[in-house]
Design an enzyme around this catalytic site. Structure first.
Site, short mmCIF file in Angstrom:
data_model
loop_
_atom_site.label_atom_id
_atom_site.label_comp_id
_atom_site.label_asym_id
_atom_site.label_seq_id
_atom_site.Cartn_x
_atom_site.Cartn_y
_atom_site.Cartn_z
N ASP A 82 -8.80 2.82 1.23
CA ASP A 82 -8.53 4.18 0.75
C ASP A 82 -7.60 4.97 1.66
O ASP A 82 -7.70 6.20 1.75
CB ASP A 82 -9.85 4.95 0.54
N LYS A 97 -2.79 3.73 -0.10
CA LYS A 97 -1.85 2.63 -0.41
C LYS A 97 -1.13 2.87 -1.74
O LYS A 97 0.08 2.70 -1.84
CB LYS A 97 -2.60 1.28 -0.45
N GLN A 145 -8.06 -2.87 -0.34
CA GLN A 145 -9.04 -2.67 0.72
C GLN A 145 -8.32 -2.36 2.04
O GLN A 145 -7.27 -1.75 2.02
CB GLN A 145 -9.99 -3.88 0.87
N GLY A 160 -9.32 1.01 -5.83
CA GLY A 160 -8.96 2.18 -6.64
C GLY A 160 -7.78 2.81 -5.95
O GLY A 160 -7.91 3.37 -4.87
N HIS A 161 -6.60 2.66 -6.53
CA HIS A 161 -5.37 3.15 -5.91
C HIS A 161 -4.86 4.35 -6.71
O HIS A 161 -4.55 4.22 -7.89
CB HIS A 161 -4.31 2.04 -5.85
P1 GDP Z 1 -5.90 3.62 -1.71
O1 GDP Z 1 -7.09 2.88 -2.19
O2 GDP Z 1 -5.48 3.20 -0.34
O3 GDP Z 1 -4.76 3.60 -2.68
O4 GDP Z 1 -6.34 5.15 -1.59
P2 GDP Z 1 -7.24 5.98 -2.64
O5 GDP Z 1 -6.41 6.32 -3.80
O6 GDP Z 1 -8.54 5.30 -2.89
O7 GDP Z 1 -7.61 7.24 -1.77
C1 GDP Z 1 -6.66 8.07 -1.23
C2 GDP Z 1 -6.89 9.49 -1.78
O8 GDP Z 1 -6.16 10.42 -1.02
C3 GDP Z 1 -6.39 9.66 -3.20
O9 GDP Z 1 -7.17 10.62 -3.84
C4 GDP Z 1 -4.96 10.16 -3.01
O10 GDP Z 1 -4.50 10.92 -4.11
C5 GDP Z 1 -5.13 11.03 -1.80
N1 GDP Z 1 -3.98 11.11 -0.88
C6 GDP Z 1 -3.07 10.17 -0.55
N2 GDP Z 1 -2.24 10.64 0.42
C7 GDP Z 1 -2.66 11.90 0.69
C8 GDP Z 1 -2.23 12.90 1.62
O11 GDP Z 1 -1.31 12.73 2.41
N3 GDP Z 1 -2.93 14.08 1.62
C9 GDP Z 1 -3.97 14.32 0.76
N4 GDP Z 1 -4.58 15.49 0.85
N5 GDP Z 1 -4.40 13.40 -0.11
C10 GDP Z 1 -3.75 12.21 -0.14
P1 IMO Z 2 -9.08 0.17 -1.93
O1 IMO Z 2 -8.10 -0.90 -2.32
C1 IMO Z 2 -12.77 1.17 0.18
C2 IMO Z 2 -15.92 -1.89 0.24
C3 IMO Z 2 -17.20 -1.56 -0.52
C4 IMO Z 2 -18.20 -2.35 0.30
C5 IMO Z 2 -17.42 -3.60 0.70
C6 IMO Z 2 -17.66 -4.80 -0.21
O2 IMO Z 2 -9.23 1.26 -2.93
O3 IMO Z 2 -8.82 0.64 -0.54
P2 IMO Z 2 -17.00 -5.44 -2.70
O4 IMO Z 2 -17.00 -4.65 -3.96
O5 IMO Z 2 -15.65 -5.92 -2.29
O6 IMO Z 2 -18.03 -6.52 -2.71
O7 IMO Z 2 -17.48 -4.41 -1.57
O8 IMO Z 2 -16.05 -3.24 0.64
N1 IMO Z 2 -14.68 -1.77 -0.56
C7 IMO Z 2 -13.80 -0.77 -0.45
N2 IMO Z 2 -13.84 0.35 0.29
N3 IMO Z 2 -11.70 0.91 -0.59
C8 IMO Z 2 -11.63 -0.23 -1.31
O9 IMO Z 2 -10.50 -0.61 -1.97
C9 IMO Z 2 -12.73 -1.11 -1.30
N4 IMO Z 2 -13.00 -2.29 -1.91
C10 IMO Z 2 -14.18 -2.69 -1.44
O10 IMO Z 2 -17.46 -0.20 -0.53
O11 IMO Z 2 -18.51 -1.65 1.48
MG MG Z 3 -9.00 3.27 -2.93
#
Ligand code: GDP
Ligand code: IMO
Ligand code: MG
Length: 425
Positions: free
Chosen positions: A13, A16, A225, A40-41
């Site tokens: 998270d 990415k 991840q 979840g991207h």
């Molecule tokens: P990913 O899994 O690495 O793609 O990241 P996620 O989407 O799960 O989580 C990142 C969260 O932070 C999302 O809600 C994005 O919209 C948000 N986000 C990304 N970059 C920034 C930033 O620079 N500032 C803020 N406030 N939010 C951001």
């Molecule tokens: P993105 O791509 C954050 C974590 C789960 C759990 C562990 C194992 O959005 O960054 P699994 O479902 O793979 O068996 O879970 O890994 N986990 C993540 N945490 N971002 C993710 O993906 C994750 N994908 C799995 O919360 O601790």
């Molecule tokens: Mg994510």
């Protein structure tokens, strides 16, 4: 040409999806190489927000092809939901022809998800905190040489192969967990989704990617991840079931190691983790709560509150070493605005010693963080577009991180929108 890789350096998270979207215009192909719908991207632009689970984050640019690589595990039901949602929003990927799927990617069956849930339930307090998407059991069947692959869906005996694996799963559910499986509804949805997947071009990812390179086209591999969730090098057993590191891009797409170009490592200005397992800099206090509130730190896939803490330099250095990172991206710097003091973990106190690396037994022995105090900044960053608008104290934080990590911070993200991104170098 070489393949650039973008991946997370913390526990996932890091942002990415947003950064892949920002960079996509400069690439001919964006390729997911591991993980599945546990990811979840999130992408935001023009007032719209999209969360992608299986589909690469390059789909919003018409001249960029997107590949779900062989290292990914695919839940057809989730993939169909993603495709349907995108179609409703005016992005019909089937019509656009900008998504192709690797034949060697493995299929997540409804019974894989039941096994995931049953295994977590049995572990009780010691559970991993899995997203329950069936990731672990699917990779187990892959390495156990029992799995079903995307290419199998076109075979005349696909249903027989499916049934054989399901029979194994139902007997496991009964004998290991005492559960009688009922998944008739999900099974119907599974086969409906399979029919949709059949309409997409199914490819050999290794041929596609290497042909692109030969033709001088630009390829970006999108990680899911984060490094600290890597099956080999993460905080085992509190990890996911794939290699989230650069090595995973080689096996997950079929690229030779000498074809890797830039490795873009992404990290938050602080740190989060969702699910169980060690998190040395975790803040179980009001500051942690504030970070969660201001940063909207709730899982994009599961909605679970993310655990929050300060930046962890030993963990980041470890991630940079494992991945061969050549450029850094720092996200969510805006979330720290208004904190009088911020902190960076420089070392750990571990069994009476001060160490600067991630110890093997971090899951069972406490690593207490040694924190360095850093001046915070008050300015709102979310509207800044020029480098000379970066507050001096934020610039010192970046300078400090670059000196410690020995890699330049090339991009700075100051908000969730595509536009809220600065190029520093
Ligand atoms: P990913 O899994 O690495 O793609 O990241 P996620 O989407 O799960 O989580 C990142 C969260 O932070 C999302 O809600 C994005 O919209 C948000 N986000 C990304 N970059 C920034 C930033 O620079 N500032 C803020 N406030 N939010 C951001
Ligand atoms: P993105 O791509 C954050 C974590 C789960 C759990 C562990 C194992 O959005 O960054 P699994 O479902 O793979 O068996 O879970 O890994 N986990 C993540 N945490 N971002 C993710 O993906 C994750 N994908 C799995 O919360 O601790
Ligand atoms: Mg994510």
């Amino acid at each position: 040409m070489a393949v650039d890789v973008l991946l997370g350096l913390q526990w996932g998270d890091e942002g990415k999806g947003k950064i892949v979207d920002v960079l996509s215009k400069g690439y001919d192909l964006i390729a997911r190489f591991q993980g599945g719908p546990n990811a979840g991207h999130t992408l935001e632009f023009e007032g719209k927000k999209f969360v992608l689970n299986t589909i690469p984050s390059g789909i919003f640019f018409d001249n960029t092809l997107n590949l779900i690589g062989n290292g990914v595990v695919i839940d057809p039901i989730t993939l169909k939901k993603e495709l349907d949602k995108l179609k409703d929003a005016g992005h019909d990927l089937l019509a656009k022809g900008n998504l192709v799927i690797g034949k060697k990617a493995h299929l997540i069956l409804p019974t894989h998800q039941l096994l995931d849930a049953a295994s977590e339930k049995k572990m009780g307090d010691g559970k991993i905190g899995s997203t329950l998407k069936g990731i672990g059991p699917t990779y187990m069947d892959k390495t156990g040489r029992n799995g079903l692959r995307i290419g199998d869906i076109t075979l005349p005996n696909f249903k027989e192969k499916y049934q054989k694996l399901v029979d194994k799963h139902t007997s496991m559910l009964q004998s290991l967990y005492g559960e009688v499986a009922d998944f008739s509804e999900r099974e119907a949805a599974f086969f409906e989704a399979i029919e949709l997947i059949k309409k997409f071009e199914l490819v050999d990812s290794e041929q596609l990617v290497n042909n692109y390179l030969k033709e001088g086209k630009k390829v970006l591999a999108e990680g899911a991840q984060g490094t600290m969730l890597d099956i080999d090098f993460g905080s085992y057993p509190f990890v996911t079931s794939s290699n989230t590191t650069t090595a995973g891009a080689c096996t997950g797409l079929g690229i030779a190691p000498n074809k890797i170009g830039d490795v873009i490592g992404i990290f938050k200005a602080y740190c989060t983790r969702v699910g169980g397992g060690p998190f040395p800099t975790e803040l179980n206090d009001e500051t942690g709560e504030e970070l969660r509130k201001i940063g909207h730190e709730f899982g994009a896939t599961t909605g679970r509150p993310r655990r929050t803490g300060w930046i962890d330099l030993p963990a980041l250095k470890y991630a940079i070493m494992l991945n061969g990172v050549t450029q850094l991206v720092m996200t969510k710097a805006d979330v720290l605005s208004g904190f009088d003091k911020i902190y960076a973990c420089t070392h750990y106190n571990y069994q009476g010693e001060t160490i600067d690396y991630m110890p093997y037994d971090i899951c069972s022995v406490e690593a207490e963080p040694v924190l360095k105090e850093i001046d915070g900044w008050n300015e709102d960053l979310t509207g800044i577009t020029e480098l000379n608008e970066i507050p001096a104290k934020l610039q010192s934080y970046i300078d400090y991180l670059e000196a410690e990590l020995e890699v330049p911070v090339k991009y700075l993200s100051v908000g969730p929108d595509r536009k809220q991104t600065l190029v520093l170098h």
